[in-house]
Design a protein around this motif. Structure first.
Motif, PDB file in Angstrom:
ATOM      1  N   ASN A 346       0.823  -1.204   0.000  1.00  0.00           N
ATOM      2  CA  ASN A 346       0.000   0.000   0.000  1.00  0.00           C
ATOM      3  C   ASN A 346       0.868   1.270   0.000  1.00  0.00           C
ATOM      4  O   ASN A 346       0.554   2.257  -0.647  1.00  0.00           O
ATOM      5  CB  ASN A 346      -0.916  -0.041   1.227  1.00  0.00           C
ATOM      6  CG  ASN A 346      -2.077   0.894   1.063  1.00  0.00           C
ATOM      7  OD1 ASN A 346      -2.598   1.025  -0.044  1.00  0.00           O
ATOM      8  ND2 ASN A 346      -2.475   1.574   2.125  1.00  0.00           N
ATOM      9  N   LYS A 349       2.572   1.705  -3.614  1.00  0.00           N
ATOM     10  CA  LYS A 349       1.787   1.624  -4.856  1.00  0.00           C
ATOM     11  C   LYS A 349       1.773   2.938  -5.661  1.00  0.00           C
ATOM     12  O   LYS A 349       1.647   2.899  -6.878  1.00  0.00           O
ATOM     13  CB  LYS A 349       0.374   1.118  -4.589  1.00  0.00           C
ATOM     14  CG  LYS A 349      -0.567   2.078  -3.902  1.00  0.00           C
ATOM     15  CD  LYS A 349      -1.930   1.414  -3.796  1.00  0.00           C
ATOM     16  CE  LYS A 349      -2.965   2.104  -2.974  1.00  0.00           C
ATOM     17  NZ  LYS A 349      -2.974   3.509  -2.776  1.00  0.00           N
ATOM     18  N   ASP A 350       1.919   4.072  -4.988  1.00  0.00           N
ATOM     19  CA  ASP A 350       1.886   5.346  -5.732  1.00  0.00           C
ATOM     20  C   ASP A 350       3.259   6.000  -5.856  1.00  0.00           C
ATOM     21  O   ASP A 350       3.375   7.104  -6.379  1.00  0.00           O
ATOM     22  CB  ASP A 350       0.922   6.328  -5.036  1.00  0.00           C
ATOM     23  CG  ASP A 350      -0.499   5.821  -5.085  1.00  0.00           C
ATOM     24  OD1 ASP A 350      -0.865   5.204  -6.102  1.00  0.00           O
ATOM     25  OD2 ASP A 350      -1.243   6.018  -4.098  1.00  0.00           O
ATOM     26  N   LYS A 351       4.287   5.340  -5.357  1.00  0.00           N
ATOM     27  CA  LYS A 351       5.613   5.972  -5.395  1.00  0.00           C
ATOM     28  C   LYS A 351       6.172   5.951  -6.820  1.00  0.00           C
ATOM     29  O   LYS A 351       5.958   4.994  -7.556  1.00  0.00           O
ATOM     30  CB  LYS A 351       6.580   5.215  -4.478  1.00  0.00           C
ATOM     31  CG  LYS A 351       6.468   5.666  -3.026  1.00  0.00           C
ATOM     32  CD  LYS A 351       7.541   5.016  -2.194  1.00  0.00           C
ATOM     33  CE  LYS A 351       7.646   5.663  -0.845  1.00  0.00           C
ATOM     34  NZ  LYS A 351       8.300   6.954  -0.891  1.00  0.00           N
ATOM     35  N   PRO A 352       6.910   7.007  -7.204  1.00  0.00           N
ATOM     36  CA  PRO A 352       7.509   6.984  -8.542  1.00  0.00           C
ATOM     37  C   PRO A 352       8.582   5.906  -8.648  1.00  0.00           C
ATOM     38  O   PRO A 352       9.263   5.607  -7.664  1.00  0.00           O
ATOM     39  CB  PRO A 352       8.119   8.383  -8.688  1.00  0.00           C
ATOM     40  CG  PRO A 352       8.238   8.909  -7.311  1.00  0.00           C
ATOM     41  CD  PRO A 352       7.194   8.248  -6.482  1.00  0.00           C
ATOM     42  N   SER A 363       8.283   9.624 -12.314  1.00  0.00           N
ATOM     43  CA  SER A 363       7.170   8.973 -12.994  1.00  0.00           C
ATOM     44  C   SER A 363       7.093   7.499 -12.594  1.00  0.00           C
ATOM     45  O   SER A 363       8.055   6.951 -12.056  1.00  0.00           O
ATOM     46  CB  SER A 363       7.420   9.113 -14.503  1.00  0.00           C
ATOM     47  OG  SER A 363       6.796   8.115 -15.221  1.00  0.00           O
ATOM     48  N   ARG A 364       5.952   6.896 -12.875  1.00  0.00           N
ATOM     49  CA  ARG A 364       5.842   5.452 -12.609  1.00  0.00           C
ATOM     50  C   ARG A 364       6.071   4.635 -13.879  1.00  0.00           C
ATOM     51  O   ARG A 364       6.028   3.413 -13.850  1.00  0.00           O
ATOM     52  CB  ARG A 364       4.458   5.128 -12.013  1.00  0.00           C
ATOM     53  CG  ARG A 364       4.390   5.478 -10.528  1.00  0.00           C
ATOM     54  CD  ARG A 364       3.107   5.006  -9.891  1.00  0.00           C
ATOM     55  NE  ARG A 364       2.960   3.570  -9.852  1.00  0.00           N
ATOM     56  CZ  ARG A 364       3.532   2.774  -8.940  1.00  0.00           C
ATOM     57  NH1 ARG A 364       4.290   3.294  -8.008  1.00  0.00           N
ATOM     58  NH2 ARG A 364       3.332   1.474  -8.974  1.00  0.00           N
TER      59      ARG A 364
END
Ligand SMILES: [Zn+2]
Length: 391
Positions: A346, A349-352, A363-364
């Protein structure tokens, strides 16, 4: 308020320039030609300060007719409007200046270049291209016009022309390196050929890319992909091994593809040897996890867990912690382990996953051409081994 300050700075500079120029003329010319500040000019400044830019432009353009000495001031205003995103106003000013009779040649060419930049900003690439070609025709080594053309051809994805201009720019600016860019342009051509299923053409472009820049990791990745398409597993592995020396930071991107090659040759043990042979400073979490998975497959879960646990002390990462939690304790993964793994998943999940080493853009997804600074080959996987930074 910041908007007004941004506006006031160039206006103040322009006013200072104009007053200084009038003073110079007053000292050097007869009194009746000394020129006080024209009323129209004051009116234009007022319109600008009152955020009525169209009226300001109309008024300033009338000043040009009255006083030719304000040409440079108008160039500054045009540039200011473009930088503020008011491209239509910049275009009006520059087009009007080009209509001036008897404008000095150097100023005419400068204005032409400014108008080309306006067109670029407005997305009118063909017009920008035509103006720059006119400039380059009259002055073949015109670096600024070539630089705008370079941008135009990249935006148009006209890679052959972009390569041609890069070579011209490299000749005129020996201190700058265009080899990375050229290699990526050949990779773009290879991508286009691959889309058409023209494998031989694609390979030819990749040879050119590597001839230009033998560290171009993207070209090795594409070579491996072409070999895999033809089930040339060993050839693909050779490309991955070369990649390990040329651009090891990219290996983590192709772990799955590498596994497929080794599996197809029934040689997973060799992949383990290959990964083990990669020097520690080139290791990244993805390679570490690939090694862990191979150890688990060959020696079991506990051996994999012990290996990963030891490695994470030198290559710490959240992704590694998650994998360690999933591997569990001495017996089987516990509910606690699963909770830890879910919590870490969790968090990350949003980390570059990637960042540009030139401008810091994060960016991902991987970009060969940075969307922010437009540099080629500078977006790389994040591999800072700091808690919270590395995933
Ligand atoms: Zn960048």
């Amino acid at each position: 308020m910041p908007e007004l300050l941004w506006l006031l700075l160039p206006v103040a500079a322009a006013s200072g320039w104009y007053v200084a120029r009038c003073e110079y003329r007053r000292r050097t010319q007869p009194v009746n030609e000394s020129g006080s500040i024209p009323q129209e000019y004051i009116k234009g400044l007022n319109y600008l300060l009152n955020e009525q830019p169209d009226k300001a432009v109309d008024t300033f353009l009338r000043v040009v007719e009255l006083d030719r000495d304000t040409l440079e001031l108008h160039l500054a205003l045009g540039s200011l409007f473009r930088k503020r995103g008011e491209v239509d106003r910049a275009i009006r000013i520059h087009q009007r200046l080009l209509e001036e009779k008897g404008i000095p040649d150097s100023l005419y060419r400068y204005t032409l270049l400014e108008l080309a930049k306006d067109y670029m900003s407005a997305g009118l690439l063909d017009r920008a291209e035509n103006l720059c070609l006119e400039l380059v025709d009259s002055q073949p080594g015109h670096i600024k016009a070539l630089t705008v053309l370079y941008e135009v051809y990249q935006q148009e994805k006209d890679w052959f022309r972009a390569i041609d201009i890069a070579r011209k720019l490299a000749t005129g600016q020996r201190e700058l390196n265009y080899q990375t860019d050229i290699a990526h342009f050949y990779c773009e051509l290879a991508d286009a050929a691959l889309l058409q299923n023209e494998l031989a053409n694609a390979s030819r472009f990749l040879d050119k890319a590597l001839n230009e820049d033998h560290h171009c990791g993207r070209a090795y990745l594409q070579q491996a992909a072409i070999a895999q398409r033809s089930a040339q597993w060993q050839q693909a592995i050779d490309s991955y091994q070369t990649l390990a020396s040329a651009a090891p930071y990219l290996l983590g991107e192709v772990v799955t593809e590498m596994e497929q090659c080794y599996r197809s040759l029934n040689a997973q043990a060799k992949m383990l040897d290959f990964l083990a042979g990669i020097v520690p400073e080139n290791q990244n979490t993805d390679l570490l996890l690939a090694r862990t998975a191979l150890i688990q497959h060959q020696q079991g879960r506990v051996a994999a867990r012990d290996f990963l646990s030891t490695q994470l002390k030198t290559i710490p990462s959240l992704k590694g912690i998650k994998a360690l939690a999933e591997l569990g304790g001495d017996d089987t993964p516990t509910e606690h382990n699963q909770l830890i793994a879910a919590a870490v998943a969790n968090i990350i999940k949003d980390k570059p996953l990637y960042h540009c080493e030139h401008c810091g853009f994060a960016s991902r997804v991987m970009h060969w051409n940075c969307p922010s600074c437009k540099c080629w080959g500078n977006v790389k996987p994040i591999r800072e081994f700091r808690w919270g930074a590395s995933i």
